[in-house]
Design a protein around this motif. Structure first.
Motif, short mmCIF file in Angstrom:
data_model
loop_
_atom_site.label_atom_id
_atom_site.label_comp_id
_atom_site.label_asym_id
_atom_site.label_seq_id
_atom_site.Cartn_x
_atom_site.Cartn_y
_atom_site.Cartn_z
N LEU A 1 -41.76 18.51 8.83
CA LEU A 1 -41.67 19.09 10.16
C LEU A 1 -41.31 17.97 11.13
O LEU A 1 -42.18 17.26 11.64
CB LEU A 1 -43.00 19.75 10.54
CG LEU A 1 -43.49 20.84 9.60
CD1 LEU A 1 -44.87 21.33 10.02
CD2 LEU A 1 -42.50 21.98 9.53
N GLU A 2 -40.03 17.78 11.36
CA GLU A 2 -39.55 16.73 12.25
C GLU A 2 -39.57 17.24 13.69
O GLU A 2 -39.88 18.40 13.95
CB GLU A 2 -38.13 16.31 11.84
CG GLU A 2 -38.03 15.78 10.41
CD GLU A 2 -38.77 14.47 10.17
OE1 GLU A 2 -39.11 13.78 11.15
OE2 GLU A 2 -39.01 14.13 9.01
N ILE A 3 -39.20 16.39 14.63
CA ILE A 3 -39.27 16.74 16.04
C ILE A 3 -38.37 17.91 16.40
O ILE A 3 -38.79 18.84 17.07
CB ILE A 3 -38.92 15.51 16.92
CG1 ILE A 3 -40.00 14.46 16.77
CG2 ILE A 3 -38.73 15.91 18.37
CD1 ILE A 3 -39.69 13.14 17.41
N ASP A 4 -37.12 17.90 15.93
CA ASP A 4 -36.17 18.93 16.34
C ASP A 4 -35.66 19.81 15.21
O ASP A 4 -34.81 20.67 15.43
CB ASP A 4 -34.99 18.29 17.07
CG ASP A 4 -34.23 17.31 16.20
OD1 ASP A 4 -34.75 16.91 15.15
OD2 ASP A 4 -33.10 16.94 16.57
N GLN A 5 -36.16 19.59 14.00
CA GLN A 5 -35.71 20.40 12.87
C GLN A 5 -36.67 20.28 11.70
O GLN A 5 -37.49 19.38 11.65
CB GLN A 5 -34.30 19.99 12.44
CG GLN A 5 -34.19 18.54 12.01
CD GLN A 5 -32.76 18.09 11.86
OE1 GLN A 5 -31.83 18.87 12.01
NE2 GLN A 5 -32.56 16.83 11.58
N LEU A 6 -36.52 21.21 10.79
CA LEU A 6 -37.30 21.20 9.56
C LEU A 6 -36.38 20.63 8.48
O LEU A 6 -35.27 21.13 8.27
CB LEU A 6 -37.69 22.65 9.22
CG LEU A 6 -38.62 22.85 8.05
CD1 LEU A 6 -39.64 23.91 8.41
CD2 LEU A 6 -37.83 23.31 6.84
N MET A 7 -36.79 19.54 7.86
CA MET A 7 -35.99 18.86 6.82
C MET A 7 -36.55 19.24 5.46
O MET A 7 -37.77 19.22 5.25
CB MET A 7 -36.06 17.34 6.98
CG MET A 7 -35.47 16.82 8.26
SD MET A 7 -33.69 17.00 8.35
CE MET A 7 -33.16 15.98 7.00
N VAL A 8 -35.65 19.55 4.53
CA VAL A 8 -36.06 19.90 3.17
C VAL A 8 -35.31 19.00 2.21
O VAL A 8 -34.09 18.88 2.29
CB VAL A 8 -35.75 21.38 2.84
CG1 VAL A 8 -36.23 21.71 1.43
CG2 VAL A 8 -36.37 22.30 3.86
N ALA B 1 -31.21 20.52 6.48
CA ALA B 1 -31.92 20.54 7.76
C ALA B 1 -31.77 21.92 8.38
O ALA B 1 -30.70 22.53 8.31
CB ALA B 1 -31.36 19.47 8.69
N PHE B 2 -32.85 22.40 8.98
CA PHE B 2 -32.86 23.71 9.62
C PHE B 2 -33.44 23.56 11.02
O PHE B 2 -34.57 23.09 11.18
CB PHE B 2 -33.70 24.70 8.81
CG PHE B 2 -33.19 24.89 7.41
CD1 PHE B 2 -32.16 25.78 7.13
CD2 PHE B 2 -33.72 24.14 6.37
CE1 PHE B 2 -31.68 25.93 5.84
CE2 PHE B 2 -33.25 24.30 5.07
CZ PHE B 2 -32.23 25.19 4.81
N LYS B 3 -32.67 23.96 12.02
CA LYS B 3 -33.12 23.89 13.40
C LYS B 3 -34.27 24.88 13.63
O LYS B 3 -34.30 25.95 13.03
CB LYS B 3 -31.98 24.21 14.37
CG LYS B 3 -30.87 23.18 14.33
CD LYS B 3 -31.32 21.93 15.01
CE LYS B 3 -30.19 20.93 15.10
NZ LYS B 3 -30.62 19.65 15.60
N LEU C 1 -33.77 28.74 14.43
CA LEU C 1 -33.60 29.79 13.44
C LEU C 1 -34.89 30.60 13.32
O LEU C 1 -35.98 30.09 13.55
CB LEU C 1 -33.27 29.19 12.07
CG LEU C 1 -31.91 28.51 11.95
CD1 LEU C 1 -31.82 27.75 10.63
CD2 LEU C 1 -30.80 29.55 12.04
N SER C 2 -34.73 31.86 12.94
CA SER C 2 -35.92 32.69 12.79
C SER C 2 -36.73 32.22 11.57
O SER C 2 -36.19 31.62 10.65
CB SER C 2 -35.53 34.16 12.61
OG SER C 2 -35.00 34.38 11.31
N ARG C 3 -38.01 32.53 11.61
CA ARG C 3 -38.87 32.18 10.47
C ARG C 3 -38.35 32.82 9.19
O ARG C 3 -38.33 32.19 8.14
CB ARG C 3 -40.32 32.61 10.75
CG ARG C 3 -41.26 32.31 9.59
CD ARG C 3 -42.71 32.56 9.95
NE ARG C 3 -42.99 33.80 10.62
CZ ARG C 3 -43.22 34.96 9.99
NH1 ARG C 3 -43.18 35.04 8.69
NH2 ARG C 3 -43.50 36.05 10.69
#
Length: 90
Positions: free
Chosen positions: A50-57, A72-74, A77-79
Motif C-alpha cells: 500500500l504505497e502513497i499513491d497506488q497499490l503495488m503488486v 501498479a493500481f491507482k 480504481l474501484s475496489r
C-alpha cells in the motif's frame, strides 16, 4: 464486513476497511512492514504494498524459472476492479 460498495474507489475506503478487505482475500500482513501484505494461491504468490499513491503488486514464483511481474493500481480504481485484477493473478 466492508461497508462501502465494491464500485467505490479505493481512495474512499478508510485504511481499516482496506486492511479488512485484504484479510478477506487471504492476505497476511507483514508485521515489520505494515504497508506490505502477502498472498499465496495455487499457481502464484504476491506481495501487495500500500504505497502513497497506488497499490503495488509483485507476483513471484509464477513458474520454474522464478520470473516476477510487477503491477501498479491507482487508488482511483474501484475496489472491485482492483480485486478482479490483483487476485486473478499475473
Amino acid at each position: 464486513m466492508i461497508s462501502l460498495p465494491a464500485e467505490t474507489p479505493l481512495y474512499n475506503h478508510p485504511l481499516p476497511e482496506i486492511e479488512r478487505w485484504l484479510i478477506e482475500q487471504g492476505c497476511q500482513q507483514n508485521r515489520s512492514q505494515l504497508h506490505c501484505w502477502y498472498v499465496k494461491r495455487d499457481t502464484w504468490e504476491a506481495e501487495i504494498a500500500l504505497e502513497i499513491d497506488q497499490l503495488m503488486v509483485r507476483y513471484f514464483n509464477m513458474d520454474e524459472e522464478g520470473r516476477e511481474l510487477q503491477r501498479a493500481f491507482k487508488y482511483s480504481l474501484s475496489r472491485q476492479d482492483v480485486e478482479d485484477a490483483v487476485f486473478s493473478g499475473p
